[in-house]
Design a protein around this motif. Structure first.
Motif, PDB file in Angstrom:
ATOM      1  N   TYR A 129       0.832  -1.206   0.000  1.00 49.11           N
ATOM      2  CA  TYR A 129       0.000   0.000   0.000  1.00 49.11           C
ATOM      3  C   TYR A 129       0.865   1.254   0.000  1.00 49.11           C
ATOM      4  O   TYR A 129       0.504   2.265  -0.606  1.00 49.11           O
ATOM      5  CB  TYR A 129      -0.942  -0.017   1.204  1.00 49.11           C
ATOM      6  N   VAL A 130       2.015   1.196   0.667  1.00 54.76           N
ATOM      7  CA  VAL A 130       2.951   2.311   0.621  1.00 54.76           C
ATOM      8  C   VAL A 130       3.470   2.494  -0.801  1.00 54.76           C
ATOM      9  O   VAL A 130       3.561   3.615  -1.315  1.00 54.76           O
ATOM     10  CB  VAL A 130       4.136   2.086   1.593  1.00 54.76           C
ATOM     11  N   GLY A 131       3.811   1.381  -1.457  1.00 56.10           N
ATOM     12  CA  GLY A 131       4.293   1.436  -2.830  1.00 56.10           C
ATOM     13  C   GLY A 131       3.263   2.033  -3.767  1.00 56.10           C
ATOM     14  O   GLY A 131       3.586   2.833  -4.658  1.00 56.10           O
ATOM     15  N   LYS A 132       1.994   1.699  -3.544  1.00 57.13           N
ATOM     16  CA  LYS A 132       0.939   2.228  -4.406  1.00 57.13           C
ATOM     17  C   LYS A 132       0.673   3.713  -4.128  1.00 57.13           C
ATOM     18  O   LYS A 132       0.378   4.480  -5.055  1.00 57.13           O
ATOM     19  CB  LYS A 132      -0.341   1.394  -4.229  1.00 57.13           C
ATOM     20  N   GLU A 133       0.790   4.117  -2.876  1.00 54.46           N
ATOM     21  CA  GLU A 133       0.622   5.545  -2.586  1.00 54.46           C
ATOM     22  C   GLU A 133       1.780   6.362  -3.178  1.00 54.46           C
ATOM     23  O   GLU A 133       1.572   7.449  -3.716  1.00 54.46           O
ATOM     24  CB  GLU A 133       0.538   5.796  -1.083  1.00 54.46           C
ATOM     25  N   TYR A 134       2.991   5.797  -3.099  1.00 54.14           N
ATOM     26  CA  TYR A 134       4.139   6.466  -3.726  1.00 54.14           C
ATOM     27  C   TYR A 134       3.893   6.622  -5.227  1.00 54.14           C
ATOM     28  O   TYR A 134       4.152   7.677  -5.808  1.00 54.14           O
ATOM     29  CB  TYR A 134       5.403   5.654  -3.474  1.00 54.14           C
ATOM     30  N   LEU A 135       3.363   5.582  -5.861  1.00 50.57           N
ATOM     31  CA  LEU A 135       3.020   5.644  -7.279  1.00 50.57           C
ATOM     32  C   LEU A 135       2.054   6.787  -7.548  1.00 50.57           C
ATOM     33  O   LEU A 135       2.196   7.519  -8.539  1.00 50.57           O
ATOM     34  CB  LEU A 135       2.393   4.319  -7.726  1.00 50.57           C
ATOM     35  N   ALA A 136       1.073   6.988  -6.660  1.00 48.20           N
ATOM     36  CA  ALA A 136       0.091   8.067  -6.845  1.00 48.20           C
ATOM     37  C   ALA A 136       0.781   9.430  -6.873  1.00 48.20           C
ATOM     38  O   ALA A 136       0.423  10.303  -7.675  1.00 48.20           O
ATOM     39  CB  ALA A 136      -0.962   8.016  -5.745  1.00 48.20           C
ATOM     40  N   TYR A 137       1.779   9.625  -6.004  1.00 48.20           N
ATOM     41  CA  TYR A 137       2.532  10.885  -6.025  1.00 48.20           C
ATOM     42  C   TYR A 137       3.291  11.050  -7.337  1.00 48.20           C
ATOM     43  O   TYR A 137       3.338  12.145  -7.915  1.00 48.20           O
ATOM     44  CB  TYR A 137       3.522  10.932  -4.858  1.00 48.20           C
ATOM     45  N   LYS A 138       3.912   9.973  -7.817  1.00 49.39           N
ATOM     46  CA  LYS A 138       4.693  10.053  -9.054  1.00 49.39           C
ATOM     47  C   LYS A 138       3.780  10.285 -10.264  1.00 49.39           C
ATOM     48  O   LYS A 138       4.151  11.000 -11.209  1.00 49.39           O
ATOM     49  CB  LYS A 138       5.520   8.781  -9.247  1.00 49.39           C
ATOM     50  N   MET A 139       2.585   9.714 -10.258  1.00 53.14           N
ATOM     51  CA  MET A 139       1.648   9.935 -11.355  1.00 53.14           C
ATOM     52  C   MET A 139       1.182  11.395 -11.381  1.00 53.14           C
ATOM     53  O   MET A 139       1.021  11.987 -12.455  1.00 53.14           O
ATOM     54  CB  MET A 139       0.436   8.995 -11.226  1.00 53.14           C
ATOM     55  N   TYR A 140       0.998  11.952 -10.192  1.00 59.99           N
ATOM     56  CA  TYR A 140       0.568  13.342 -10.134  1.00 59.99           C
ATOM     57  C   TYR A 140       1.621  14.267 -10.741  1.00 59.99           C
ATOM     58  O   TYR A 140       1.289  15.277 -11.364  1.00 59.99           O
ATOM     59  CB  TYR A 140       0.276  13.726  -8.681  1.00 59.99           C
ATOM     60  N   GLU A 141       2.885  13.928 -10.570  1.00 60.31           N
ATOM     61  CA  GLU A 141       3.966  14.722 -11.163  1.00 60.31           C
ATOM     62  C   GLU A 141       3.841  14.799 -12.682  1.00 60.31           C
ATOM     63  O   GLU A 141       4.254  15.788 -13.300  1.00 60.31           O
ATOM     64  CB  GLU A 141       5.333  14.124 -10.813  1.00 60.31           C
ATOM     65  N   LEU A 142       3.290  13.755 -13.284  1.00 54.58           N
ATOM     66  CA  LEU A 142       3.194  13.708 -14.742  1.00 54.58           C
ATOM     67  C   LEU A 142       2.141  14.661 -15.306  1.00 54.58           C
ATOM     68  O   LEU A 142       2.229  15.054 -16.465  1.00 54.58           O
ATOM     69  CB  LEU A 142       2.869  12.279 -15.207  1.00 54.58           C
ATOM     70  N   VAL A 143       1.143  15.002 -14.501  1.00 52.07           N
ATOM     71  CA  VAL A 143       0.036  15.782 -15.050  1.00 52.07           C
ATOM     72  C   VAL A 143       0.043  17.242 -14.612  1.00 52.07           C
ATOM     73  O   VAL A 143      -0.662  18.067 -15.190  1.00 52.07           O
ATOM     74  CB  VAL A 143      -1.333  15.150 -14.694  1.00 52.07           C
ATOM     75  N   THR A 144       0.827  17.571 -13.573  1.00 52.54           N
ATOM     76  CA  THR A 144       0.835  18.950 -13.090  1.00 52.54           C
ATOM     77  C   THR A 144       2.255  19.411 -12.816  1.00 52.54           C
ATOM     78  O   THR A 144       3.155  18.597 -12.589  1.00 52.54           O
ATOM     79  CB  THR A 144      -0.003  19.080 -11.800  1.00 52.54           C
ATOM     80  N   GLY A 145       2.458  20.713 -12.828  1.00 50.19           N
ATOM     81  CA  GLY A 145       3.768  21.259 -12.494  1.00 50.19           C
ATOM     82  C   GLY A 145       3.896  21.610 -11.027  1.00 50.19           C
ATOM     83  O   GLY A 145       4.958  22.044 -10.572  1.00 50.19           O
ATOM     84  N   TYR A 146       2.809  21.405 -10.256  1.00 48.45           N
ATOM     85  CA  TYR A 146       2.783  21.840  -8.864  1.00 48.45           C
ATOM     86  C   TYR A 146       2.515  20.638  -7.963  1.00 48.45           C
ATOM     87  O   TYR A 146       1.380  20.162  -7.864  1.00 48.45           O
ATOM     88  CB  TYR A 146       1.716  22.929  -8.677  1.00 48.45           C
ATOM     89  N   TYR A 147       3.556  20.149  -7.325  1.00 43.91           N
ATOM     90  CA  TYR A 147       3.442  18.904  -6.557  1.00 43.91           C
ATOM     91  C   TYR A 147       4.528  18.837  -5.483  1.00 43.91           C
ATOM     92  O   TYR A 147       5.501  19.592  -5.491  1.00 43.91           O
ATOM     93  CB  TYR A 147       3.588  17.696  -7.497  1.00 43.91           C
ATOM     94  N   PHE A 148       4.329  17.909  -4.537  1.00 41.96           N
ATOM     95  CA  PHE A 148       5.332  17.609  -3.524  1.00 41.96           C
ATOM     96  C   PHE A 148       6.287  16.556  -4.079  1.00 41.96           C
ATOM     97  O   PHE A 148       5.842  15.517  -4.584  1.00 41.96           O
ATOM     98  CB  PHE A 148       4.675  17.062  -2.251  1.00 41.96           C
TER      99      PHE A 148
END
Length: 348
Positions: A129-148
């Protein structure tokens, strides 16, 4: 052409100054410059962490970090954070920080305040579940310029409350601090409740599409729940999303649907964004369609972080979102005609 000695000296001083500033800037970004898993090790009492810390109280905690093949011990401070996971998880979510002088010259220089995410439970598959949440952060990087920014962590943890004293190997990741994100954009983080309709249109709709894509209802643009707002140039406001653990993409055993929404499980999708001009919806639709192969590719890229069954279910889950985008009827029914009014109510 002859250059006067005084100008030669002046040019040399300027060159040295800018070179030094560049080196400092590079040094201050080292933590998130690499995708290599960061190895960390600590011994801590989970009970003491829970009882002696809160939103404003830290305790000292040495954490060993492996850099360039060698272990280095760092004096951190640590505290608990969060709400749901703090109350319901064996390993509480935490913040860690280091003094400026202690961070100097290390990979933590310039990024010395971090969130640390570890598994919720001690279960065998909790790291998935940690691995999948990390994936969610990395996917968000692909669609926006504003991310953690984030970085994977392999944490060797000894719980001092455990009489056996066994060391556990946990998958985790660290998350960039709010103020460091703001510094990257020469911006500021606002604590004010800012209505989504006055935030930057495109970035906000991209955020809302993304939350629908991963099946997340555990956020609020109205109340800034699991969302920070960043003000750039004192006028343009951007949403910063975080905490994706309750979404359908991750689908942990403890996942709950926001009680204010008309769905019953996190693997159902609901568009929770506010109504906007249809031309903007269409623009963001095309933006996501252009990113489809890259987003699907990320699921495969990080497949070592979760099971083959998770890989298959996540591919299927994200593909279903693109089925909606590719169908004019579904797109209109599920997004354009299902957006929220300014009072928070749904259009359907």
């Amino acid at each position: 052409m002859h250059v006067p000695r005084s100008l030669q000296i002046l040019f040399s001083v300027f060159f040295l100054f800018f070179s030094t500033q560049l080196l400092i800037a590079q040094d201050e970004n080292r933590l998130f410059d690499s995708e290599e898993v960061l190895e960390m090790e600590m011994s801590i009492s989970i009970k003491k962490l829970r009882s002696d810390t809160n939103d404003s109280t830290f305790i000292t905690q040495d954490i060993a970090v492996k850099e360039n093949g060698a272990w280095e011990n760092y004096p951190f401070e640590i505290r608990t954070r969060g709400n749901f996971r703090l109350d319901n998880c064996y390993y509480p979510p935490t913040r860690i920080r280091m003094a400026k002088d202690d961070a100097k010259g290390s990979i933590f220089q310039g990024t010395r305040k971090l969130k640390l995410v570890l598994p919720c439970s001690k279960g065998k598959n909790s790291g998935n579940y940690v691995g999948k949440e990390y994936l969610a952060y990395k996917m968000y990087e692909l669609v926006t310029g504003y991310y953690f920014r984030t970085r994977l962590v392999k944490m060797s943890l000894t719980n001092l409350d455990d009489k056996k004293g066994e060391q556990e190997e946990l998958l985790g990741f660290v998350i960039e601090d709010d103020d460091d994100v703001a510094q990257r954009f020469d911006a500021e983080i606002s604590d004010k409740k800012i209505p989504p309709n006055i935030m930057e249109d495109t970035a906000t709709v991209i955020h809302d599409f993304y939350q629908m894509m991963i099946g997340n209802t555990d956020w609020s643009g109205l109340y800034q729940h699991n969302q920070k707002v960043m003000i750039v140039a004192q006028k343009t406001i951007y949403p910063l999303a975080y905490d994706f653990d309750m979404c359908g993409l991750v689908n942990p055993p403890y996942a709950q649907v926001n009680s204010a929404v008309p769905i019953s499980k996190v693997t159902e999708r609901l568009y929770r964004g506010f109504c906007r001009d249809e031309a903007l919806f269409e623009y963001v639709r095309q933006h996501f369609l252009e990113k489809e192969s890259d987003l699907m590719g990320l699921i495969d890229k990080y497949q070592d972080l979760y099971t083959p069954a998770d890989l298959k279910s996540m591919n299927s889950f994200i593909s279903e979102f693109f089925v909606i985008l590719k169908s004019d009827k579904l797109f209109k029914d599920r997004i354009v005609d299902s957006c929220r009014n300014l009072d928070g109510s749904y259009s359907f």
